[in-house]
Every structure is written in C-alpha cells, then in structure tokens.
Design a protein around this motif. Structure first.
Motif, short mmCIF file in Angstrom:
data_model
loop_
_atom_site.label_atom_id
_atom_site.label_comp_id
_atom_site.label_asym_id
_atom_site.label_seq_id
_atom_site.Cartn_x
_atom_site.Cartn_y
_atom_site.Cartn_z
N ILE A 66 -16.59 -21.32 -34.59
CA ILE A 66 -17.58 -20.71 -33.71
C ILE A 66 -18.05 -21.76 -32.71
O ILE A 66 -18.43 -22.86 -33.10
CB ILE A 66 -18.77 -20.18 -34.52
N VAL A 67 -18.00 -21.41 -31.45
CA VAL A 67 -18.43 -22.30 -30.38
C VAL A 67 -19.66 -21.68 -29.74
O VAL A 67 -19.60 -20.57 -29.20
CB VAL A 67 -17.31 -22.50 -29.34
N ARG A 68 -20.80 -22.39 -29.81
CA ARG A 68 -22.06 -21.82 -29.35
C ARG A 68 -22.80 -22.73 -28.40
O ARG A 68 -22.47 -23.89 -28.24
CB ARG A 68 -23.00 -21.46 -30.49
N CYS A 69 -23.87 -22.15 -27.84
CA CYS A 69 -24.71 -22.85 -26.86
C CYS A 69 -25.75 -23.70 -27.60
O CYS A 69 -26.90 -23.32 -27.73
CB CYS A 69 -25.39 -21.82 -25.95
N VAL A 70 -25.31 -24.86 -28.11
CA VAL A 70 -26.20 -25.79 -28.80
C VAL A 70 -25.87 -27.21 -28.34
O VAL A 70 -24.81 -27.46 -27.78
CB VAL A 70 -26.04 -25.68 -30.34
N GLU A 71 -26.80 -28.13 -28.60
CA GLU A 71 -26.61 -29.51 -28.16
C GLU A 71 -25.40 -30.15 -28.82
O GLU A 71 -24.79 -31.05 -28.25
CB GLU A 71 -27.86 -30.33 -28.47
N ALA A 72 -25.05 -29.72 -30.02
CA ALA A 72 -23.93 -30.31 -30.74
C ALA A 72 -22.57 -29.88 -30.20
O ALA A 72 -21.54 -30.35 -30.67
CB ALA A 72 -24.02 -29.97 -32.22
N GLU A 73 -22.56 -28.98 -29.23
CA GLU A 73 -21.31 -28.48 -28.66
C GLU A 73 -21.23 -28.87 -27.19
O GLU A 73 -22.19 -28.70 -26.44
CB GLU A 73 -21.24 -26.96 -28.81
N ALA A 74 -20.08 -29.38 -26.76
CA ALA A 74 -19.90 -29.78 -25.36
C ALA A 74 -19.82 -28.54 -24.48
O ALA A 74 -18.87 -27.76 -24.58
CB ALA A 74 -18.64 -30.62 -25.22
N HIS A 75 -20.83 -28.35 -23.65
CA HIS A 75 -20.84 -27.19 -22.78
C HIS A 75 -21.60 -27.51 -21.50
O HIS A 75 -22.34 -28.48 -21.43
CB HIS A 75 -21.46 -25.98 -23.48
N VAL A 76 -21.38 -26.68 -20.50
CA VAL A 76 -22.07 -26.79 -19.22
C VAL A 76 -22.75 -25.46 -18.95
O VAL A 76 -22.12 -24.40 -19.02
CB VAL A 76 -21.09 -27.12 -18.08
N SER A 77 -24.05 -25.52 -18.65
CA SER A 77 -24.79 -24.29 -18.37
C SER A 77 -26.03 -24.65 -17.57
O SER A 77 -26.73 -25.62 -17.90
CB SER A 77 -25.18 -23.62 -19.69
N PRO A 78 -26.30 -23.94 -16.47
CA PRO A 78 -25.57 -22.77 -15.97
C PRO A 78 -24.32 -23.17 -15.17
O PRO A 78 -24.24 -24.27 -14.66
CB PRO A 78 -26.60 -22.10 -15.07
N VAL A 79 -23.38 -22.24 -15.12
CA VAL A 79 -22.17 -22.40 -14.33
C VAL A 79 -22.15 -21.32 -13.26
O VAL A 79 -22.39 -20.15 -13.56
CB VAL A 79 -20.91 -22.28 -15.22
N THR A 80 -21.87 -21.71 -12.03
CA THR A 80 -21.78 -20.73 -10.95
C THR A 80 -20.43 -20.02 -11.03
O THR A 80 -19.38 -20.68 -11.09
CB THR A 80 -21.92 -21.42 -9.58
N ALA A 81 -20.45 -18.71 -11.02
CA ALA A 81 -19.22 -17.94 -11.19
C ALA A 81 -18.25 -18.16 -10.04
O ALA A 81 -17.06 -18.34 -10.23
CB ALA A 81 -19.54 -16.46 -11.35
N GLY A 82 -18.75 -18.13 -8.81
CA GLY A 82 -17.88 -18.31 -7.65
C GLY A 82 -17.06 -17.07 -7.35
O GLY A 82 -17.00 -16.13 -8.16
N PRO A 83 -16.38 -17.06 -6.21
CA PRO A 83 -15.57 -15.89 -5.84
C PRO A 83 -14.33 -15.77 -6.72
O PRO A 83 -13.85 -16.77 -7.27
CB PRO A 83 -15.18 -16.18 -4.38
N PRO A 84 -13.80 -14.57 -6.89
CA PRO A 84 -12.58 -14.39 -7.70
C PRO A 84 -11.42 -15.19 -7.13
O PRO A 84 -11.26 -15.32 -5.91
CB PRO A 84 -12.31 -12.88 -7.60
N ASN A 85 -10.61 -15.74 -8.00
CA ASN A 85 -9.44 -16.53 -7.60
C ASN A 85 -8.21 -15.91 -8.27
O ASN A 85 -8.21 -15.68 -9.48
CB ASN A 85 -9.62 -17.98 -8.05
N PRO A 86 -7.16 -15.61 -7.50
CA PRO A 86 -5.99 -14.96 -8.10
C PRO A 86 -5.31 -15.82 -9.16
O PRO A 86 -4.50 -15.30 -9.94
CB PRO A 86 -5.07 -14.73 -6.89
N GLN A 87 -5.62 -17.11 -9.20
CA GLN A 87 -5.01 -17.99 -10.20
C GLN A 87 -5.83 -18.06 -11.50
O GLN A 87 -5.40 -18.68 -12.47
CB GLN A 87 -4.83 -19.40 -9.62
#
Length: 211
Positions: free
Chosen positions: A65-86
């Motif tokens: 389980i990967v969650r939004c806690v300090e013990a897990e490497a994550h970035v938040s907030p993240v800007t979604a940005g425009p859709p990319n075909p890739q």
C-alpha cells in the motif's frame, strides 16, 4: 626521661608515616595502614536492539500500500497540466510520458541491477482517489512494480495507490523487468473502486506491443 634512642625511634616512625600514603599515627605512637573501601562499580548493560516491524498500513512485500504519509516518497500537490499523447492514463492514474519508453534506449531511463532492469517512472493520482495496479497473472515473476519507499522500491506484484485527500499526488517508483534484455510488453490490471479491472499493456523498450 626517655633515652635518646627511644626519642629517635618515635621521630623516625612519625616521619615514616608522613611520607607513606597508607599510614596514620595511633595514640600509642604505633602505626597502622589506612583502610580504604573500594566502591562497587556498576555497569549499565547494553540494550539489545529490537528490529522495528513494518506497519500494517504499508501492506506486505508483494501486495503493498502506497499512501500520502511522511514515510512514503511523494510529491503533493502536483499540477495536472494539459493532456499529453505520450501519457498513459487509466482512471485516476497517470504515468507521464510512459508511451515514450516503448522505443527508448534502456540506458537512457533504466539501470541494470541483480534482479533485472529497473525503470524509474513515477505515477500521479487524482486528489482523494485510490487505485490498485497488479501485474497480470501471465507476467508474474517476469516483471514487477517498484513503488513503495517502505519496501525500498523492490519489485511487487500489486500496489494500491492512495492520493492525498485534497491534492493530486505523485509517487516515486517505476517498473522492474527480469528479462536480461530489459525489454517487456508488460500487461497490467488496474482496479478503481467497484468497477471491473481494466487491462493495459505497457511497452518497456519493446516497441509496439499487441493489445
């Protein structure tokens, strides 16, 4: 009156006591050693380190389980940005630029380790959402999902991603391919909520993969 010989004997005894560290004079002009009592030395035992168990909140090694806690490497907030075909997007999950990996040079985005090729590809998930990604049964043992800081990013067969409640969240990690060539058409099953799982195929340096 004392004789000179007796006086000299007393003076010699007193002088000898003055020079010796372990001697005191008694009332009868005789000497005896100073008695000292050694204090017992108490030694504090060295505690035996106890291994810290992994919290149940992080699941198991193979189904984590990967969650939004300090013990897990994550970035938040993240800007979604425009859709990319890739990009590859399934439900709330997005792997940015994952389609580019189909023809990328392995050394350009991967490293070879003892258990296979590791490809660093982060994943983003919509705020408050959750989704579970599983390696399809026919590919198990041949590839894995390298997400989960608590598990040192080793390969797992299933990962449940949970975003931060109020912000789009990005998790560090990627994929592991056991094949010596480092190339794989990796089938994945993605479950969101109560909906049936959706099958996608991810190409890691393998060109165009069959659907």
């Amino acid at each position: 009156m004392r004789s000179r010989t007796a006086v000299r004997a007393v003076v010699s005894a007193v002088a000898g006591c003055a020079l010796a560290a372990g001697c005191t004079a008694s009332h009868d002009n005789t000497t005896e050693p100073t008695r000292t009592t050694a204090l017992p030395q108490t030694q504090t035992p060295t505690p035996t380190p106890t291994p810290t168990p992994l919290p149940a909140d992080f699941g198991t090694e193979d189904s984590r389980i990967v969650r939004c806690v300090e013990a897990e490497a994550h970035v938040s907030p993240v800007t979604a940005g425009p859709p990319n075909p890739q990009d590859v997007t399934v439900g709330p999950l997005t792997w940015k630029g994952l389609k580019d990996r189909a023809r990328s040079d392995r050394e350009g985005f991967g490293t070879k380790q003892s258990d296979g090729w590791h490809y660093k590809i982060g994943v983003e998930i919509t705020a408050g959402a959750s989704a579970t990604v599983s390696v399809a049964p026919q590919a198990r043992g041949k590839a894995g999902l390298a997400y989960g800081q608590q598990w040192d990013y080793t390969a797992a067969q299933e990962v449940a991603f949970h975003a931060c409640p109020k912000a789009r969240t990005g998790y560090i990690g990627g994929f592991v391919v056991a094949d010596p060539t480092g190339r794989s058409c990796l089938p994945l099953d993605i479950r969101t909520g109560e909906a049936p799982p959706r099958r996608i195929t991810v190409s890691l340096g393998a060109g165009t993969c069959p659907d």
